[in-house]
Enzyme design. Structure first.
Site, PDB file in Angstrom:
ATOM      1  CB  CYS A 164      -0.914  -0.038   1.229  1.00 28.73           C
ATOM      2  SG  CYS A 164      -1.952   1.428   1.408  1.00 28.73           S
ATOM      3  CB  CYS A 224      -0.493   2.419   4.046  1.00 28.02           C
ATOM      4  SG  CYS A 224      -2.072   1.890   3.390  1.00 28.02           S
ATOM      5  CG  ASP A 225       3.318   1.058   4.450  1.00 30.70           C
ATOM      6  OD1 ASP A 225       2.875   1.589   5.491  1.00 30.70           O
ATOM      7  OD2 ASP A 225       3.119  -0.132   4.158  1.00 30.70           O
TER       8      ASP A 225
HETATM    9  C1  FAD Z   1       0.490  -4.400   4.189  1.00 34.27           C
HETATM   10  C2  FAD Z   1      -0.658  -3.458   4.367  1.00 34.27           C
HETATM   11  C3  FAD Z   1      -0.470  -2.265   5.065  1.00 34.27           C
HETATM   12  C4  FAD Z   1      -1.527  -1.380   5.232  1.00 34.27           C
HETATM   13  N1  FAD Z   1      -1.316  -0.242   5.937  1.00 34.27           N
HETATM   14  C5  FAD Z   1      -2.322   0.629   6.126  1.00 34.27           C
HETATM   15  C6  FAD Z   1      -2.142   1.825   6.874  1.00 34.27           C
HETATM   16  O1  FAD Z   1      -1.034   2.136   7.332  1.00 34.27           O
HETATM   17  N2  FAD Z   1      -3.205   2.656   7.004  1.00 34.27           N
HETATM   18  C7  FAD Z   1      -4.445   2.376   6.484  1.00 34.27           C
HETATM   19  O2  FAD Z   1      -5.370   3.144   6.659  1.00 34.27           O
HETATM   20  N3  FAD Z   1      -4.645   1.238   5.764  1.00 34.27           N
HETATM   21  C8  FAD Z   1      -3.619   0.363   5.582  1.00 34.27           C
HETATM   22  N4  FAD Z   1      -3.829  -0.767   4.843  1.00 34.27           N
HETATM   23  C9  FAD Z   1      -5.163  -1.014   4.281  1.00 34.27           C
HETATM   24  C10 FAD Z   1      -6.111  -1.527   5.397  1.00 34.27           C
HETATM   25  O3  FAD Z   1      -5.503  -2.610   6.022  1.00 34.27           O
HETATM   26  C11 FAD Z   1      -7.455  -1.923   4.799  1.00 34.27           C
HETATM   27  O4  FAD Z   1      -7.995  -0.849   4.068  1.00 34.27           O
HETATM   28  C12 FAD Z   1      -8.430  -2.305   5.923  1.00 34.27           C
HETATM   29  O5  FAD Z   1      -7.879  -3.308   6.723  1.00 34.27           O
HETATM   30  C13 FAD Z   1      -9.746  -2.777   5.351  1.00 34.27           C
HETATM   31  O6  FAD Z   1     -10.542  -3.140   6.417  1.00 34.27           O
HETATM   32  P1  FAD Z   1     -11.778  -4.140   6.265  1.00 34.27           P
HETATM   33  O7  FAD Z   1     -12.354  -4.246   7.629  1.00 34.27           O
HETATM   34  O8  FAD Z   1     -12.647  -3.737   5.168  1.00 34.27           O
HETATM   35  O9  FAD Z   1     -11.163  -5.539   5.816  1.00 34.27           O
HETATM   36  P2  FAD Z   1      -9.921  -6.422   6.250  1.00 34.27           P
HETATM   37  O10 FAD Z   1      -8.967  -5.696   7.113  1.00 34.27           O
HETATM   38  O11 FAD Z   1      -9.453  -7.007   4.971  1.00 34.27           O
HETATM   39  O12 FAD Z   1     -10.599  -7.556   7.135  1.00 34.27           O
HETATM   40  C14 FAD Z   1     -11.430  -8.520   6.576  1.00 34.27           C
HETATM   41  C15 FAD Z   1     -11.873  -9.467   7.666  1.00 34.27           C
HETATM   42  O13 FAD Z   1     -12.836 -10.372   7.134  1.00 34.27           O
HETATM   43  C16 FAD Z   1     -12.580 -11.677   7.637  1.00 34.27           C
HETATM   44  N5  FAD Z   1     -13.208 -12.644   6.733  1.00 34.27           N
HETATM   45  C17 FAD Z   1     -13.005 -12.847   5.414  1.00 34.27           C
HETATM   46  N6  FAD Z   1     -13.769 -13.858   4.963  1.00 34.27           N
HETATM   47  C18 FAD Z   1     -14.506 -14.291   6.038  1.00 34.27           C
HETATM   48  C19 FAD Z   1     -15.488 -15.304   6.232  1.00 34.27           C
HETATM   49  N7  FAD Z   1     -15.888 -16.102   5.233  1.00 34.27           N
HETATM   50  N8  FAD Z   1     -16.010 -15.465   7.464  1.00 34.27           N
HETATM   51  C20 FAD Z   1     -15.637 -14.667   8.496  1.00 34.27           C
HETATM   52  N9  FAD Z   1     -14.723 -13.687   8.363  1.00 34.27           N
HETATM   53  C21 FAD Z   1     -14.161 -13.513   7.152  1.00 34.27           C
HETATM   54  C22 FAD Z   1     -11.071 -11.743   7.725  1.00 34.27           C
HETATM   55  O14 FAD Z   1     -10.660 -12.752   8.640  1.00 34.27           O
HETATM   56  C23 FAD Z   1     -10.762 -10.334   8.250  1.00 34.27           C
HETATM   57  O15 FAD Z   1     -10.865 -10.324   9.636  1.00 34.27           O
HETATM   58  C24 FAD Z   1      -2.794  -1.678   4.670  1.00 34.27           C
HETATM   59  C25 FAD Z   1      -3.000  -2.878   3.983  1.00 34.27           C
HETATM   60  C26 FAD Z   1      -1.953  -3.766   3.830  1.00 34.27           C
HETATM   61  C27 FAD Z   1      -2.182  -5.055   3.087  1.00 34.27           C
END
Ligand code: FAD
Length: 307
Positions: free
Chosen positions: A134, A137-138
């Protein structure tokens, strides 16, 4: 079979924010954490752009605090995966891999997306120590330094031009001799002086030492020659996969597989089913936007039940 007012699928920033709001609205939410408890932030080190943490926080620490806050108001957090859903009639039905079948008056989909990685051992080794998925982010950590990015689509092109504003030089590695990105984005990349294209090339290994990434070895797929690029950061921008397999045929998805929501809301094609966070957003993909839509989903679920 148990019946709940609100089932939340996923435990990232979107799911936990939905849980905090739903629990405080007395919906007694049940949450399934899925295969990655805490979501994508658990694989990153420093998070510096989430409001409320002036000194920054590690991703795993932040997600523990999200969880504590959701549990404080009574969210029933369960480990396990939802494996099957039936949204054809209300109450909706969901099966989980703990053997339970749940009937839910409302469902909040917060299953996020999974960043695609190259699959190199060294990529895994330096994850969070110079390897990132990202740029927004970084990128800030590499101000004034040389970095490399791999990818050739619109996201890679966007991220390369974003990095070019912060970094001294950006090597853009692409396995073909032309980008897949739109013409407008190609034009932007080609006209950015500090982006150097590394055509017809694939990363073979991320190089590093105890301090993190020091370079990346790339192989030219036409000549088979390898060369080392000296960089401090290595960004992988080869796409994301929304975690929507179990929702196929249950709610409308777009052509990339993301859940379609009605603009300005988290409503899906099924009344009573809401989607928030990265599972419905391939554009912003940030923790704070995921949390924001998580809040919206819980408020919409509560109002739906009230009506
Ligand atoms: C390496 C990296 C660094 C990042 N750094 C930053 C940062 O510094 N700042 C920032 O704002 N954003 C950052 N991001 C982006 C950020 O992580 C995402 O935008 C955010 O986590 C999205 O949140 P979410 O809740 O939509 O989904 P996610 O964080 O993707 O969570 C999805 C959840 O759904 C669950 N899940 C999936 N399928 C199922 C199922 N069938 N049953 C039950 N549970 C399920 C998973 O276990 C997980 O807990 C980064 C991303 C990455 C990959």
């Amino acid at each position: 079979m148990e019946q709940v007012k609100c089932l939340i699928i996923g435990s990232g920033p979107a799911g936990y924010t939905a849980a905090i709001y739903a629990a405080r609205a007395d919906l007694k939410p049940v949450m399934y954490e899925g295969m990655q408890p805490g979501g994508q932030l658990t694989i990153t080190t420093e998070v510096e752009n989430f409001p409320g943490y002036p000194k920054g926080v590690t991703g795993p620490e932040m997600m523990i605090e999200f969880k504590e806050q959701a549990m404080r108001f009574g969210t029933d957090v369960r480990s396990g995966l939802v494996t099957n859903v039936d949204f054809s009639k209300r109450p909706f039905k969901a099966e989980a891999d703990d053997g339970k079948t749940i009937l839910a008056d409302t469902v909040i989909i917060a299953t996020g997306a999974t960043a695609k990685w190259l699959g190199l051992e060294s990529e895994k080794k330096y994850m969070g120590q110079g390897v990132s998925g990202c740029a927004t982010c970084d990128g800030f950590f590499y101000r004034g330094k040389d970095v490399a990015i791999v990818g050739g689509g619109d996201t890679a092109a966007e991220e390369a031009t974003y990095l070019a504003k912060l970094c001294k030089k950006v090597y853009m590695i692409h396995r073909r001799d032309a980008l897949r990105a739109s013409k407008a984005m190609q034009h932007k990349v080609m006209n950015t002086a500090n982006i150097e294209m590394v055509w017809n090339s694939v990363p073979e290994e991320v190089l590093g030492d105890d301090g993190g990434v020091t370079g990346v070895r790339v192989r030219n797929v036409v000549t088979s020659e390898s060369r080392d690029l000296d960089v401090w950061g290595f960004f992988v921008a080869i796409g994301h996969q929304p975690n929507t397999d179990i929702f196929r045929g249950q709610v409308e998805l777009d052509e990339m597989g993301y859940v379609k929501t009605i603009p300005g809301s988290t409503k899906t094609s099924v009344e009573g089913v809401f989607a928030c966070g990265d599972v419905q957003d391939h554009y912003y993909r940030q923790a704070v936007t995921a949390a924001g839509t998580g809040c919206m989903a819980a408020i919409e679920a509560e109002r739906f039940l009230g009506n």
